[in-house]
Design a protein around this motif. Sequence first.
Motif, PDB file in Angstrom:
ATOM      1  N   VAL A  74      73.845  33.825  15.898  1.00  0.00           N
ATOM      2  CA  VAL A  74      74.112  34.885  14.957  1.00  0.00           C
ATOM      3  C   VAL A  74      72.786  35.996  14.864  1.00  0.00           C
ATOM      4  O   VAL A  74      73.125  36.929  14.383  1.00  0.00           O
ATOM      5  N   ARG A  75      71.582  35.586  15.576  1.00  0.00           N
ATOM      6  CA  ARG A  75      70.852  36.438  15.433  1.00  0.00           C
ATOM      7  C   ARG A  75      70.697  37.635  16.280  1.00  0.00           C
ATOM      8  O   ARG A  75      70.127  38.765  16.066  1.00  0.00           O
ATOM      9  N   ASP A  76      71.826  38.133  17.141  1.00  0.00           N
ATOM     10  CA  ASP A  76      71.930  39.222  17.717  1.00  0.00           C
ATOM     11  C   ASP A  76      73.008  40.156  16.961  1.00  0.00           C
ATOM     12  O   ASP A  76      73.262  41.219  17.564  1.00  0.00           O
ATOM     13  N   VAL A  77      73.544  39.846  15.862  1.00  0.00           N
ATOM     14  CA  VAL A  77      74.270  40.574  15.179  1.00  0.00           C
ATOM     15  C   VAL A  77      73.437  41.715  14.417  1.00  0.00           C
ATOM     16  O   VAL A  77      72.434  41.376  13.908  1.00  0.00           O
ATOM     17  N   SER A  78      73.867  42.820  14.525  1.00  0.00           N
ATOM     18  CA  SER A  78      73.181  43.999  14.099  1.00  0.00           C
ATOM     19  C   SER A  78      72.888  43.823  12.672  1.00  0.00           C
ATOM     20  O   SER A  78      73.773  43.644  11.630  1.00  0.00           O
ATOM     21  N   GLY A  79      71.788  43.958  12.144  1.00  0.00           N
ATOM     22  CA  GLY A  79      71.164  43.933  10.868  1.00  0.00           C
ATOM     23  C   GLY A  79      70.639  42.665  10.291  1.00  0.00           C
ATOM     24  O   GLY A  79      70.108  42.705   9.441  1.00  0.00           O
TER      25      GLY A  79
END
Length: 493
Positions: free
Chosen positions: A77-82
Amino acid sequence: MTDLDRRTFLGTAAAGGIALAGMGVTSAADPESDAEQYVVTATGQVRTRLEKAGVTVRATVADDTVALVEAPSGEAVRDVSGVRSVEPNVGYQAVGPAHQSTEDSWNDTLAEDQWDKHAETTGAFEAHDTATGAERSVAIIDTGIAPDHPDVAAEMSRGKLFRADGASAPDGSPTVDGDTTVEARLPPNGEEVAAYTYLGSPATRSQPAGDDVDSHGTHCAGIATGVHDGTTGIAGMAPDASAVPMRVFYWKEYEGYPLDTDDDGEQEEVTVTTLWTTDFDILSAIDYAAEQEVDAANMSLGGGVLKGSAHASGEHVAYQRVVQSAVQRGTVVTTSAGNADADLQHEGYYTLPNSVPGSVSVSATGPSNELAFYSNYGTSDIDVGAPGGGYGTLEKTLASDTEWPYPTNLVLSTVPADLNDGKQYAYYAGTSMAAPQVAGLVALVREVNPDLNAKQVQSIVQNTARYSKGKSSADLGAGVVYAPDAVAEASRR
């Protein structure tokens, strides 16, 4: 006072109003899935971006900036933009309120026993000559509210049950409408191995989803909005306001509870039934309360005392974002300061959710208008004080030779008869009892001036409080709330 009574008060009052102890990460709704639940905060609306990345979004709050998601790991989840933070949706075990039941029956006139509403304390009875909270509402984020209590006007249709694992909803969703019939677990009859923690399976019954499964929520509802017809029962701070149940607690079986099995300290991990909630349950309830445009949302719950760097945690950010969103939409958020007798002013200590900017953090006082022996304190956190029960020391609280002898120096309010051996009223103590006093006062202020925004209401409540020198007391903040002056000031605005 017997030794047993003394131990009971010590064991529960010191622990907390409904204090919470972290017990691990909740599992996903699908038992066949390897996914875990996480609370995600983002710099903007995030649902679409998460879903495009293949992340399952269970729900969002605060205009899509805080989300409950399911994923194999936080790294997914952490790499999702924003995305700003990804935290496990931590589950919490309740560790107990302070209380002492009375023998009073439902048809007694009990207002004279409510020192917390008298002129020397909050002045609520005097304020009722001007305002009673008519056409206003207070959300009780708690264990539910008994819909059939004669002294509580519960709006079940506006309420909800919040349960992130989806176990109570027919469709597996994390919320259930308050008037929907569900199969609910109740306090088990088995051995109690810790506060709110039992061996064995719980009893179940069909009930509205917003109905009380403990007693704590109904007690808080009575303090804030208890109906009073002049002949029976108790009176709340805003007796003509409605109470909206936002049930965030439910009885859950927890595997792996460590239980001492012999005198040598040997432990085994057993399955227990415990009163449970999660971060996202609480966050969802705050957000929904604002969506319902209630005047106040009361949270008589909180975690343990934290320190320092935890202020920057994703959990803290999520609470701050949701609370401030609710305040911006017009709902005053009242919170109990906690019952650990802790100084929150020094060394970076704080608690959630009461330390979040935007909430009104309430310490507990007794008949003498001084800080109760168990209440947290600190100028950095306490906004106002309000009656929570007890005196400045445990010894005085338990004494029989004071003006308000034990248990009458605690706060008298409503409880469900079916969970209390037929009794409908009981004395409880804690900052849990203090916070709904302020929530009810918000309803009085809003009745006489419904155009006030949340920050203006909070300002009036603080500016009209009493018994605080300089309005910045570590014990009482701006002082003990005083309803007659608050209502008068609101009418002048």
